[in-house]
Design a protein around this motif. Structure first.
Motif, mmCIF file in Angstrom:
data_model
loop_
_atom_site.group_PDB
_atom_site.id
_atom_site.type_symbol
_atom_site.label_atom_id
_atom_site.label_comp_id
_atom_site.label_asym_id
_atom_site.label_seq_id
_atom_site.Cartn_x
_atom_site.Cartn_y
_atom_site.Cartn_z
ATOM 1 N N THR A 50 0.856 -1.206 -0.010
ATOM 2 C CA THR A 50 -0.005 -0.050 0.134
ATOM 3 C C THR A 50 0.931 1.330 -0.136
ATOM 4 O OG1 THR A 50 -1.793 -1.131 1.181
ATOM 5 C CG2 THR A 50 -1.609 1.239 1.219
ATOM 6 N N LYS A 51 1.815 1.172 1.043
ATOM 7 C CA LYS A 51 2.696 2.545 0.828
ATOM 8 C C LYS A 51 3.618 2.669 -0.417
ATOM 9 C CE LYS A 51 6.964 4.463 3.341
ATOM 10 N NZ LYS A 51 7.958 4.071 4.281
ATOM 11 N N GLU A 52 3.980 1.619 -1.163
ATOM 12 C CA GLU A 52 4.736 1.784 -2.395
ATOM 13 C C GLU A 52 3.703 2.169 -3.580
ATOM 14 O OE1 GLU A 52 8.045 -1.780 -2.156
ATOM 15 O OE2 GLU A 52 5.951 -2.235 -2.816
ATOM 16 N N ALA A 53 2.435 1.785 -3.666
ATOM 17 C CA ALA A 53 1.366 2.237 -4.507
ATOM 18 C C ALA A 53 1.209 3.703 -4.046
ATOM 19 C CB ALA A 53 0.069 1.362 -4.205
ATOM 20 N N ALA A 54 0.873 3.947 -2.920
ATOM 21 C CA ALA A 54 0.644 5.393 -2.472
ATOM 22 C C ALA A 54 1.793 6.294 -3.170
ATOM 23 C CB ALA A 54 0.393 5.631 -0.920
ATOM 24 N N GLU A 55 3.006 5.938 -2.819
ATOM 25 C CA GLU A 55 4.016 6.853 -3.348
ATOM 26 C C GLU A 55 4.378 6.928 -4.749
ATOM 27 O OE1 GLU A 55 7.393 5.018 -1.675
ATOM 28 O OE2 GLU A 55 7.314 5.951 0.257
ATOM 29 N N LEU A 56 3.968 5.886 -5.712
ATOM 30 C CA LEU A 56 4.038 5.960 -6.975
ATOM 31 C C LEU A 56 2.805 6.509 -7.521
ATOM 32 C CD1 LEU A 56 4.968 4.836 -9.455
ATOM 33 C CD2 LEU A 56 3.764 2.873 -9.588
ATOM 34 N N LEU A 57 1.723 6.768 -6.835
ATOM 35 C CA LEU A 57 0.420 7.486 -7.193
ATOM 36 C C LEU A 57 0.410 8.752 -6.691
ATOM 37 C CD1 LEU A 57 -2.389 4.921 -6.650
ATOM 38 C CD2 LEU A 57 -1.787 5.696 -8.920
ATOM 39 N N GLY A 58 1.394 9.152 -5.531
ATOM 40 C CA GLY A 58 1.296 10.587 -5.257
ATOM 41 C C GLY A 58 0.203 10.910 -4.334
ATOM 42 N N VAL A 59 -0.481 9.830 -3.703
ATOM 43 C CA VAL A 59 -1.543 10.263 -2.720
ATOM 44 C C VAL A 59 -1.267 9.646 -1.216
ATOM 45 C CG1 VAL A 59 -2.991 10.314 -4.754
ATOM 46 C CG2 VAL A 59 -2.778 8.061 -3.659
ATOM 47 N N LYS A 60 -2.509 9.848 -0.577
ATOM 48 C CA LYS A 60 -2.258 9.107 0.643
ATOM 49 C C LYS A 60 -2.593 7.691 0.614
ATOM 50 C CE LYS A 60 -4.871 12.302 2.214
ATOM 51 N NZ LYS A 60 -5.926 13.395 3.178
ATOM 52 N N PRO A 61 -2.418 7.059 1.663
ATOM 53 C CA PRO A 61 -2.658 5.207 1.512
ATOM 54 C C PRO A 61 -4.002 5.108 1.685
ATOM 55 C CG PRO A 61 -0.931 5.796 3.140
ATOM 56 C CD PRO A 61 -1.270 7.057 2.692
ATOM 57 N N GLU A 62 -4.901 6.018 2.274
ATOM 58 C CA GLU A 62 -6.199 5.863 2.220
ATOM 59 C C GLU A 62 -6.894 6.189 0.818
ATOM 60 O OE1 GLU A 62 -5.626 9.549 4.916
ATOM 61 O OE2 GLU A 62 -4.578 7.616 4.564
ATOM 62 N N THR A 63 -6.228 6.948 0.242
ATOM 63 C CA THR A 63 -6.827 7.321 -1.172
ATOM 64 C C THR A 63 -6.557 6.160 -2.288
ATOM 65 O OG1 THR A 63 -6.142 9.525 -0.962
ATOM 66 C CG2 THR A 63 -6.683 8.777 -3.233
ATOM 67 N N VAL A 64 -5.360 5.161 -1.927
ATOM 68 C CA VAL A 64 -5.297 4.112 -2.686
ATOM 69 C C VAL A 64 -6.313 3.203 -2.593
ATOM 70 C CG1 VAL A 64 -4.032 1.867 -3.094
ATOM 71 C CG2 VAL A 64 -2.781 4.098 -2.685
ATOM 72 N N TYR A 65 -6.920 2.856 -1.169
ATOM 73 C CA TYR A 65 -8.216 2.040 -0.972
ATOM 74 C C TYR A 65 -9.429 2.677 -1.647
ATOM 75 C CZ TYR A 65 -5.318 -0.631 1.748
ATOM 76 O OH TYR A 65 -4.192 -1.616 2.137
ATOM 77 N N ALA A 66 -9.629 4.089 -1.856
ATOM 78 C CA ALA A 66 -10.563 4.435 -2.452
ATOM 79 C C ALA A 66 -10.626 4.394 -3.669
ATOM 80 C CB ALA A 66 -10.519 6.175 -2.271
ATOM 81 N N TYR A 67 -9.601 4.273 -4.612
ATOM 82 C CA TYR A 67 -9.397 3.893 -5.821
ATOM 83 C C TYR A 67 -9.940 2.236 -6.051
ATOM 84 C CZ TYR A 67 -6.621 7.727 -7.169
ATOM 85 O OH TYR A 67 -5.735 9.143 -7.657
ATOM 86 N N VAL A 68 -9.673 1.607 -5.020
ATOM 87 C CA VAL A 68 -10.136 0.107 -5.160
ATOM 88 C C VAL A 68 -11.548 0.087 -5.068
ATOM 89 C CG1 VAL A 68 -10.125 -2.090 -3.823
ATOM 90 C CG2 VAL A 68 -8.069 -0.715 -4.010
#
Length: 429
Positions: free
Chosen positions: A17-35
């Protein structure tokens, strides 16, 4: 879809999750919002609570986000920024899909702000500020010269309130919404009261009224001011809002982002425009006719304030709503008639409709307020929208609001310029 399994024979590179957030340039919770929106798939780590993500899928989403956030041409050829807050269509505008005029007429400013921030309508919402914030803001405002205008007082108050808040660097959604709920009443409290015995209680419109006029309000008058605040809470990417989003893109805290907006509001083509319209109407009332006043403005090469809006082909819906309420206020009839005279007189030259600045001028003139009062109303109201836009921007890739300059200067390289401060043969002391 969530929790997808890899296809047989196709090993895939997984990201935390941390790596995905860094690549996307967003917060970790935003990654799960994308999901949750179906833009990314995730897979649970065996025996754990965390998830992993397909690297190729995350990279594709990052590329798509970069293309979109860089701006796509709008109808006027200007760059566009994605937002879920305000949509303008024809002669109407909407807050999160709800007619903004209907919302502002039916609900308090506080409820409109909550709707912009959270997407939930809290009809009984009230805003209060901690004593430390109030003391800091009032102290900063009192230190300014007596002639200081409201925009300067509000900027000083925002900076002072930020210094008094040790948690200002928390950019989580709950923290930023909390900042909005305390900063807005702090800004109001920093304006000098017209009624010395007034207590900062009740609806925000009542508290603001006591700082703009010595007149005692009735419910109808307070309703006009409260509706004006709601109507002005947001208006897409106006100049001040764009400044807020640039600050938020650099991850400035919410107080700093609001301060950026306050710095732009003072421009005569933005928040200060209602003060110019106030003075215009005052002169029309004094002379009894708009024709000579308009003639002098045009002869001096000045645009007529309070008329026309680049986003509305007809009358500004905010002006239409305020004029309708002001028609029910007897004290507003002279200023309302002067505004109609200005519109009709100008229409002989250019068919421009009234905008919200003219309606605000009628409001401030009718209730015995100073010309700068409209600027204060605008700034306090728009703080709700600025907080909402900062919230949106914090969920985007950092520093995306960075256009490239189109260099049109002399072609480099050039020789070092001569030092003209020293005459030939002169000696240094």
């Amino acid at each position: 879809m969530r929790d997808q399994e890899p296809a047989p024979g196709h090993p895939e590179r997984r990201l935390t999750t941390k790596e995905a957030a860094e690549l996307l340039g967003v917060k970790p919770e935003t990654v799960y919002a994308y999901v949750s929106r179906g833009q990314l798939s995730s897979r649970r780590v065996p025996g754990g609570r965390s998830s992993t993500f397909d690297a190729a899928e995350v990279e594709a989403l990052a590329r798509r986000n970069r293309r979109e956030s860089a701006g796509t041409p709008g109808t006027s050829g200007e760059p566009a920024v994605r937002t879920r807050l305000t949509y303008i269509d024809g002669d109407r505008y909407y807050f999160r899909g709800v007619d903004a005029v209907d919302l502002a007429v039916a609900h308090s400013y506080e409820a409109v702000a909550e709707w912009l921030w959270t997407g939930e309508l809290r009809a009984g919402a009230t805003f209060t500020a901690p004593e430390a914030s109030l003391k800091a803001a009032r102290r900063a405002a009192r230190a300014l010269p007596e002639h200081t205008g409201p925009a300067d007082r509000l900027r000083a108050a925002a900076v002072a309130a930020a210094v008094a808040d040790p948690l200002r660097f928390d950019l989580s959604e709950d923290a930023v919404v909390g900042t909005g709920r305390t900063l807005i009443p702090t800004l109001v409290a920093a304006l000098p009261p017209k009624h010395p015995g007034h207590r900062d209680e009740g609806p925000l419109a009542r508290r603001l009224w006591a700082r703009l006029t010595t007149r005692t309000p009735d419910e109808a008058s307070l309703n006009v001011l409260d509706t004006a605040l709601g109507l002005l809470a947001d208006h897409d990417l106006a100049a001040s809002t764009l400044a807020v989003r640039v600050a938020a893109s650099a991850r400035a805290h919410a107080y700093a982002a609001v301060s950026a907006g306050l710095g732009v509001v003072e421009g005569p083509l933005h928040g200060a425009a209602s003060g110019l319209a106030h003075r215009l109407l005052d002169e029309v009332l004094e002379r009894g006719d708009a024709a000579p006043v308009i003639a002098e403005e045009l002869r001096a090469g000045r645009r007529i304030p309070g008329l026309g809006h680049r986003l509305y082909p007809g009358e500004d819906p905010r002006a239409r709503a305020l004029f309708a309420l002001l028609e029910e206020i007897p004290d507003a009839h002279p200023a309302r008639a002067a505004a109609r005279d200005v519109v009709a007189t100008t229409a002989r030259h250019t068919p421009l409709h009234a905008n919200v600045d003219l309606a605000l001028a009628v409001l401030t003139l009718s209730f015995g307020m100073q010309p700068a009062a409209g600027e204060a109303i605008f700034a306090v109201a728009r703080t709700a929208g600025w907080i909402a836009h900062a919230l949106e921007e914090y969920g985007e890739r950092p520093l995306r609001m960075r256009p490239s300059g189109l260099y049109v200067g002399p072609k480099p390289p050039r020789p070092l310029p001569a030092d003209h401060a020293r005459a030939p043969g002169a000696h240094s002391a």
